[in-house]
Structures are given as structure tokens and as C-alpha cells.
Design a protein around this motif. Structure first.
Motif, short mmCIF file in Angstrom:
data_model
loop_
_atom_site.label_atom_id
_atom_site.label_comp_id
_atom_site.label_asym_id
_atom_site.label_seq_id
_atom_site.Cartn_x
_atom_site.Cartn_y
_atom_site.Cartn_z
N ASP A 223 0.85 -1.18 0.00
CA ASP A 223 0.00 0.00 0.00
C ASP A 223 0.90 1.25 0.00
O ASP A 223 1.63 1.51 0.95
N ILE A 224 0.87 2.00 -1.12
CA ILE A 224 1.71 3.20 -1.23
C ILE A 224 0.85 4.45 -1.36
O ILE A 224 1.31 5.48 -1.86
N ARG A 225 -0.39 4.39 -0.94
CA ARG A 225 -1.26 5.57 -1.00
C ARG A 225 -0.71 6.68 -0.10
O ARG A 225 -0.21 6.42 0.99
N GLY A 226 -0.83 7.90 -0.56
CA GLY A 226 -0.39 9.05 0.23
C GLY A 226 1.09 9.37 0.07
O GLY A 226 1.57 10.38 0.58
N GLN A 227 1.84 8.51 -0.63
CA GLN A 227 3.27 8.75 -0.82
C GLN A 227 3.50 9.57 -2.09
O GLN A 227 2.70 9.54 -3.02
N THR A 228 4.62 10.27 -2.13
CA THR A 228 4.99 10.96 -3.36
C THR A 228 5.39 9.92 -4.39
O THR A 228 5.62 8.74 -4.07
N VAL A 229 5.50 10.35 -5.65
CA VAL A 229 5.87 9.42 -6.71
C VAL A 229 7.25 8.83 -6.44
O VAL A 229 7.46 7.61 -6.58
N GLU A 230 8.19 9.67 -5.99
CA GLU A 230 9.55 9.16 -5.75
C GLU A 230 9.55 8.15 -4.60
O GLU A 230 10.15 7.07 -4.70
N GLU A 231 8.87 8.49 -3.50
CA GLU A 231 8.81 7.56 -2.36
C GLU A 231 8.12 6.26 -2.76
O GLU A 231 8.60 5.15 -2.43
#
Length: 810
Positions: A734-742
Motif C-alpha cells: 500500500d503506497i497511498r499518500g506517498q509521493t511518486v519518488e517515495e
């Protein structure tokens, strides 16, 4: 097919209702222009489109043509050099976006919906048009400053001059010298120039140009001389802005003109899909089903015998007229056997004869239009080359035609073109003239239609025609029923029995003197009275059989409902059993964990008390006791958990078993079973797996504790290397809320771990949001060497907010 008879059977009313379900004018135009086809393959194709659309909408209710519009005339205008308005160009963009989205959706589902996918393949994505419009016009339909450097420069200067102009005017209306002269302290606009409201009595006190005055004459709208140059500059920049916008739109329209043909193809394909979706929605409203279409074969020889069955089929079960109220309409069964192709319906007025006639004709036309029909599943009907209808009183006062003349004129036209592949519907045969002559003429007409092999349905009141239908091969009687208790028609159609007159029974129920009824009966021929009595008895027995069938059907429905109820109860019992087992396992596991923690604490004390032999012995004794307690309470030996059989054979997998799935290197619970597969609950997901890929947890633990028992007796390592996957990082990230790089950094680490753990697929939860993270993730997956493919998550997995990636085998 003659439009006159299509109008008579009210097909245009059906098409108007169909058009109401279309999403844009392109689809509704196709709906209203729909005509019955005489080609079996074309009719079958149309029916398949409706069936696929119903299935698609039941699985993906959000599928639609989006914001599409019929923009073909805009594209045509662009071809001849017209400059479109920004809002018109925006409609072209939205239509192309809707087409592109629908094409990609249906292309993925091409195996399930081949007809719809074929239509969608005609959508042209018009490369470059969407992107160019998006860079030029915003969602409000306004040309953006970024459309050109010159426009951006003009607008910057325009804002600067406007601000100076407003500042200057504001200083005038708020100054102590001029504020008393103002009618109001505001700035307004006249003829494209900014002015201030000056009281008329101060005219000449403030120099300027008067552009307007109020209706009362008390206020003058004055442009002060001090702002004339600024107003001139502001207007000049506005004209420059307008000219630059026109230049930009002209370039955009040239691109649209180049892609005009593709835009037209896209609109046409979207209109076809819109019609298919409309047919599906209308069919759902009617609770309609797909009819089985049959072709009328060509005669075996051109000199076929008279009264030879043409091969037509009409088997309509539970048919309903689609224009009548579905809550009150009475379904009819119109079933013709292999020897019958002419039906003669008798019965009282307002009893439903004409409705039955129209129902058969209208459902035939709907079938040939590709519409599902309001009838039970399994209904069959032939494809007719012509459907003809003489229904109702169509006399023309202007032509001075009587009712009889009008009917005969229509019938003459029908007989000129009707053949063995025609369906002929005749209402009130021979009516409007002398009963004897009318009856004879009706029998002659039916004999002619019988000879040419036309499938015919007629209605009549003449008793002689009942005898004709009974004694003539290929013809059958039918009747609509009448309830003598309520003196009202039941509208039920009975094939095989003629209708009763019911005149004496109705007169008796209404209170006519018995002596008059008796005298009338004496005047009737004895044979006719006997026939009526026999017919009454046949109808009575038929009604009894109908009631018995209805009772049997009700019992069958109740039995099915009871079976379903018992099945649900068994499922609930099974779920409750699994919950109890799971609860017991969890409780035992908690106890074991607690005991393990105590053992760890005792061992720690043992280390600290190493200098005391007595303390060491006491702690060792306590540890031994706890170890025995662990062995006795371990879930692996609990009575609710089965162990492998003693003889070493693998125990069959059962519902509720905790299993190890070797392909995913993870554990789960068996929720359902077939002979070869099981459905396993893994966290929030359910996956299907072959039974050969599953081990019970007990078997897995025994394999870990005693690996030698799992190996061949010799040369195992030489013959088959053992794979040693890394620990699984889990099936989703789950990578919701992260920047594209993160997000991409975490995704890269996660995919490496999943690849080394030999996971076949993973789920990436990125959410929907603006779509930037989703697009970045999919671009990353597309470029990755370890990703075979990726696709949207299913509806129950998060749809566009989730991407499922399939990994290569490490």
C-alpha cells in the motif's frame, strides 16, 4: 417491410421507449430508425449484442459511453474551414476520451463480449487530438494562457493595464473633490469601456466622455479624460487577445479537420454501443428474454402440395404485450404445433382477442429488430419476410369507405404480397356485412392463405368458422376466456378450444326473465345447443386442469424455496462451526504464547541465578513442567485439529482446514471444495488452488521437523535441486499518500523481495486521486524486467485504485 403495418402494430412506440434509454442523440437516432431485418444472421447478431450488453452491465454497472456527444457536424464544419467555439471543441475532446476508455475496456473483455468488442474496435482514438485540445482549452471551455507564448504575454499586459485603469478610476470616485459628484461610488462598463456614474447636475465639472445616461436622466455614465488612454490601451489588448485566440482555435480546427473521418467513425461506433446498452436496459425493465430465432426453410419443390406447412415456428410462453401495464397484463401462451400454421381466435368483445393478435405481431417485429421480448425463456419465433396486419376500424371518411370496404381494401393489398414466409394478422374476419356472406368470405380468405402457406392469426365472432377450424388440417381454434361469475374477461388465451357464446348465461346473470331465455333456447337448433353444452364441459375440465397445474406449480415453487432456505441454514451452520473452530484455535494459541513467555522469563532468571545450584534446579524443574504443559495444550494436538493418518498417507483436505499454499508460500483457510480445487481465504483475499498444491499445517510442520522423511532414499540433491525462496513480503503493498519518488522506491524494494520469494503475482494499492501515482506505477511496471504483465484490480479489489502485477518465476 411495409411501414404501414409496422405502425399498425405500434412498433414506433416501442422504439420511442427504447430511445429514452440512450445516452446521447447518436444512439437515440439509431433507436428510432431501427427496422426489422429479414436476414436470420443479422437478427441473430442484433440479439447477441443485446445479450452481451445485458451481461456486461450486470457485471460492470459503471460501463457507459461517458460524456460522448454527436460531434460529427462539428468535424464537418472544421473540414470546410469553420472555426469552432471552444465549448464545441471541448465536446469533441470529451467524446474521444469516452470512446477511448470504452474501447480499451471492451478490448480487455473481448473473449467474453466479442460482438461489443468488435463494435468498439471501430472507435478511432485520433492520435494527438485529445492532447492538443487538453493543452489549449481547460474544462470550463476557455483557452488557456499556456496555449501560446504570445497569448500569455498579452494577458499579463492586459491584467497590468486593467489594474492601472481600476486604480485610476477608484482614485477619482473616492477623492474628496469628486466623490460628492458621484451618484454611487462604483465603476461600471458601457460599450466595452469603464465609466463612473456622475450626477447630471455636475455635468462639465468633471471633464470626460459621456457614453450613456440613466432612464430618468439623473445619472450620466462618464469616462474621465484621465482614463481615456488607459481605456484605449485596455481595449486594444482585448482585441489582440481575441485575435490570438482565434489563431489558436484555427490551428486546432485544422487538426480536427485532418481527423474528421476518425471522429465520425468514433461517434458511429459509440452510437451503436449506446443502442446496445439501451436495448439491454429496456430488456431489463420489461423482464424480457432472448428469443430463439428460426428460419423458414425454402420449399423442397416449387410445385408443393396445398396445405403444406411452411416450416414457421411460433412458440411464445408467458408472452406479454410490452405497451400494457406489466402489473396488470395477463401473459398468454401462444404455442403452435408442427401441423398448425393458421389460428382462429374466438371469444367475447373486449376479451383480449385483438391484444393477443398484436402481441404475436409486435413480438415478431421486436425479435427481428434485435430486442429481447417480454416472454419466458425458451420462446421461439421464425424470421418472417413480411408481417401484415389488418386490425381495427381503418375506414376513411374522405374516401367514403365503410368498415367492410376498408377491411377488404387492406386485405387485397396484403394478398398481393403475402407468401409462405409471411405472418398475416386479420382482426374481425368478414365483419361489417351480412353475417352469412361475411362468414363465407372469411372461410374463403383463410383457405387462400392456407394454400399459399402464410402463417395466419385471425379473430372472428362467426360460429361457422369454429367448425371450419376444427375440420380443416393446418387450422386450429383458440379462444379468450370469460368469467361468468364476474361477467368480465380473464384475457387468458387457450389454443385448441373455440370460444363459447355465453349469451344465455350472461343474460341469465344479468336478470333476463327465464321464460324469454327458455323461448330463445327453443329457437336454437338442437345440434347447436348440444355443441354448446359439450363445449361448456370441455372448458370446465380445462379450467380444472389449469387449476391443478397452477397448484402443482405453487407446490414446486414452495419446495424450491424450502430447499433454498435449508441450504442457507446449512451454510450458516457450517460458518458457525468454522467460527467456533477458529475461536478455539485462537484461544489455544494465546495460551501457548503466554506459556512460552513464562518459559522465556524463567530461562532469563536461570541465567541470572547461575551461581546458585539450588535455584538452577528449581528453575529447570519449572521449565520442564511448562514444557509438558505446552505439549498438552498445543493446537497441533488439540482435538479439533486433525493430524495426518498413521499409515503415512496424505489426509484429504477438508472445509475449514488451515493449509499451506506452496505456490504462494503462505497459509490460509479452506472455504470451499471441488473434486480437484479449493478456495482458500488468505487475509482479505480468496484464491483458487489445486488440491495438489495444498498441505495441511500439520503435514507442513511434520515435514519441517522430519525433512528426511520427505526425501528419496538416494541422490536426491543430484537429481532435483531444492528451491530456497526468500521469506514472502506479502501479496500486496500500500503506497497511498506517498509521493511518486517515495512510492516507486518502496515499490522497487517490494518487487525485488516478492520476486526472490517466488510470488506469482502481487497487488499494488496506489489509490485513484489525480492519477499521477497510478500512471507512474504502471510505467515502472511496464519497464521492469521481472514483471510479465499488469492490469486493473477487480471491482471487489479496488478497481482503478489497484494494479495487479504478474511476476516472472525466479
Amino acid at each position: 417491410m411495409d411501414t404501414k403495418y409496422i405502425q399498425t402494430l405500434e412498433l414506433p412506440k416501442i422504439l420511442d421507449r427504447l430511445a429514452a434509454y440512450c445516452a446521447f442523440s447518436g444512439g437515440s437516432s439509431l433507436a428510432r430508425a431501427l427496422t426489422p431485418t429479414m436476414d436470420l444472421n443479422e437478427a441473430t447478431r442484433r440479439q447477441q449484442e443485446t445479450t452481451e450488453a445485458r451481461k456486461l452491465l450486470s457485471l460492470k454497472a459503471d460501463v457507459s459511453i461517458g460524456g460522448a456527444r454527436d460531434v460529427r457536424h462539428y468535424a464537418s464544419d472544421a473540414v470546410i474551414g469553420a472555426v469552432l467555439l471552444p465549448i464545441e471543441i471541448l465536446e469533441i475532446k470529451n467524446t474521444l476520451i469516452a470512446g477511448r476508455a470504452l474501447k480499451r475496456t471492451l478490448s480487455k473483455l473481448g473473449d467474453q463480449f466479442p460482438r461489443l468488442a468488435f463494435i468498439a474496435n471501430g472507435i478511432d482514438e485520433c492520435p494527438g487530438v485529445i492532447e492538443s485540445i487538453s493543452k489549449t482549452i481547460d474544462e470550463r471551455g476557455e483557452v488557456m494562457s499556456s496555449a501560446s507564448e504570445k497569448l500569455a504575454s498579452i494577458r499579463i499586459e492586459l491584467k497590468r493595464v486593467h489594474d492601472r485603469l481600476m486604480t485610476k478610476l477608484q482614485s477619482i470616485i473616492t477623492s474628496s473633490q469628486y466623490s460628492p459628484m458621484m451618484q454611487e461610488a462604483l465603476i461600471t462598463e458601457r460599450d466595452g469601456r469603464y465609466v463612473i456614474p456622475l450626477k447630471a447636475e455636475f455635468k462639465g465639472k468633471l471633464r470626460g466622455v459621456v457614453h450613456d445616461q440613466s432612464s430618468s436622466g439623473a445619472t450620466l455614465f462618464l469616462e474621465p479624460l484621465a482614463t481615456v488612454d488607459l481605456n484605449n490601451e485596455w481595449r486594444s489588448l482585448q482585441l489582440q487577445e481575441r485575435e490570438e485566440i482565434r489563431r489558436i482555435l484555427t490551428e486546432l480546427c485544422k487538426l480536427i479537420a485532418e481527423q474528421a473521418l476518425g471522429i465520425k467513425h468514433t461517434v458511429e461506433a459509440l452510437a451503436d454501443l449506446d443502442l446496445a446498452f439501451a436495448k439491454a436496459k429496456y430488456a431489463d425493465e420489461l423482464k424480457a428474454t432472448e428469443p430463439l430465432l428460426k428460419e423458414i426453410p425454402n420449399p423442397k419443390s416449387p410445385t408443393s402440395n396445398a396445405h403444406q406447412h411452411p416450416g414457421s415456428v411460433i412458440k411464445l410462453r408467458g408472452a406479454r404485450h410490452p405497451l400494457l401495464d406489466p402489473a396488470t397484463v395477463v401473459p398468454i401462451d401462444f404455442l403452435l404445433d408442427d401441423q398448425t400454421y393458421v389460428v382462429l381466435i374466438t371469444g367475447p368483445n373486449t376479451g383480449g382477442k385483438t391484444v393477443s393478435l398484436k402481441t404475436v405481431g409486435l413480438l415478431a417485429l421486436m425479435s427481428q429488430c434485435g430486442l429481447h421480448i417480454p416472454a419466458q425463456s425458451g420462446s421461439e419465433i421464425s424470421i418472417f419476410e413480411g408481417v401484415y396486419a389488418d386490425i381495427g376500424d381503418e375506414q376513411s371518411i374522405e374516401q367514403s369507405l365503410s368498415t367492410f370496404s376498408s377491411h377488404i381494401s387492406n386485405i387485397i393489398q396484403i394478398l398481393k404480397t403475402a407468401n409462405r414466409k409471411s405472418l398475416v394478422l386479420l382482426d374481425e374476419l368478414g365483419a361489417g356485412t351480412d353475417p352469412t356472406e361475411g362468414s363465407a368470405l372469411a372461410r374463403a380468405l383463410l383457405s387462400y392463405l392456407l394454400d399459399i402457406g402464410a402463417t395466419t392469426v385471425g379473430t372472428t365472432h362467426y360460429p361457422e368458422l369454429k367448425v371450419y377450424a376444427h375440420t380443416t388440417p393446418g387450422v386450429i381454434n383458440a379462444s379468450v376466456e370469460f368469467d361468468l361469475e364476474t361477467l368480465a374477461p380473464t384475457y387468458r388465451l387457450t389454443i385448441g378450444l373455440p370460444g363459447r357464446s355465453n349469451a344465455f348465461a350472461i343474460a341469465t346473470r344479468l336478470g333476463l326473465d327465464n321464460s324469454i331465455i327458455h323461448d330463445a333456447q327453443q329457437l336454437m337448433p338442437v345440434s347447436d345447443l348440444e355443441a354448446e353444452k359439450l363445449l361448456d364441459e370441455i372448458h370446465r375440465q380445462h379450467d380444472l386442469a389449469h387449476k391443478e397445474r397452477a397448484l402443482a406449480e405453487a407446490v414446486r415453487v414452495d419446495a424450491l424455496a424450502l430447499e433454498a432456505q435449508l441450504t442457507r441454514k446449512l451454510e450458516m451452520i457450517e460458518d458457525e462451526r468454522l467460527k467456533i473452530l477458529e475461536s478455539a484455535r485462537a484461544e489455544a494459541q494465546r495460551e501457548v504464547e503466554g506459556i512460552k513467555e513464562e518459559a522465556k522469563e524463567l530461562r532469563r532468571k536461570l541465567q541470572h541465578a547461575a551461581s546458585s545450584v539450588k535455584a538452577i534446579k528449581e528453575v529447570e524443574a519449572a521449565v520442564d513442567g511448562i514444557t509438558e504443559e505446552i505439549e498438552s495444550k498445543s493446537p497441533s494436538t488439540s482435538s479439533f485439529k486433525s493430524v495426518p493418518s498413521i499409515d503415512g498417507k496424505k489426509r484429504p483436505i477438508r472445509l475449514g482446514d488451515q493449509v499451506y499454499l506452496s505456490t504462494l508460500h503462505t497459509e490460509g483457510t479452506v472455504m470451499s471444495l471441488t473434486s480437484s480445487e479449493a478456495e482458500v481465504q488468505i487475509g482479505r483475499m480468496r484464491v483458487r488452488a489445486k488440491l495438489d498444491d495444498l498441505q495441511t499445517i500439520e503435514e507442513k510442520k511434520l515435514e519441517v521437523l522430519n525433512p528426511k522423511s520427505q526425501l528419496p532414499t538416494s541422490n536426491f540433491h543430484a537429481e532435483r535441486p531444492i528451491s530456497n525462496p526468500r521469506p514472502s513480503p506479502g501479496l500486496e503493498i500500500d503506497i497511498r499518500g506517498q509521493t511518486v519518488e517515495e512510492g516507486l522506491l518502496n515499490l522497487e524494494r517490494y518487487l525485488d523481495s516478492a520476486y526472490l520469494a517466488q510470488l506469482p503475482w502481487v497487488r499494488i494499492i496506489h489509490g485513484k486521486g489525480t492519477g499521477k501515482l497510478r500512471q507512474a506505477v504502471r510505467d515502472f511496471l511496464r519497464a521492469s524486467d521481472i514483471v510479465i504483465s499488469h492490469e486493473n484490480g477487480a471491482e471487489n479489489e479496488g478497481g482503478d485504485g489497484v494494479t495487479v502485477a504478474r511476476l516472472a518465476i525466479a
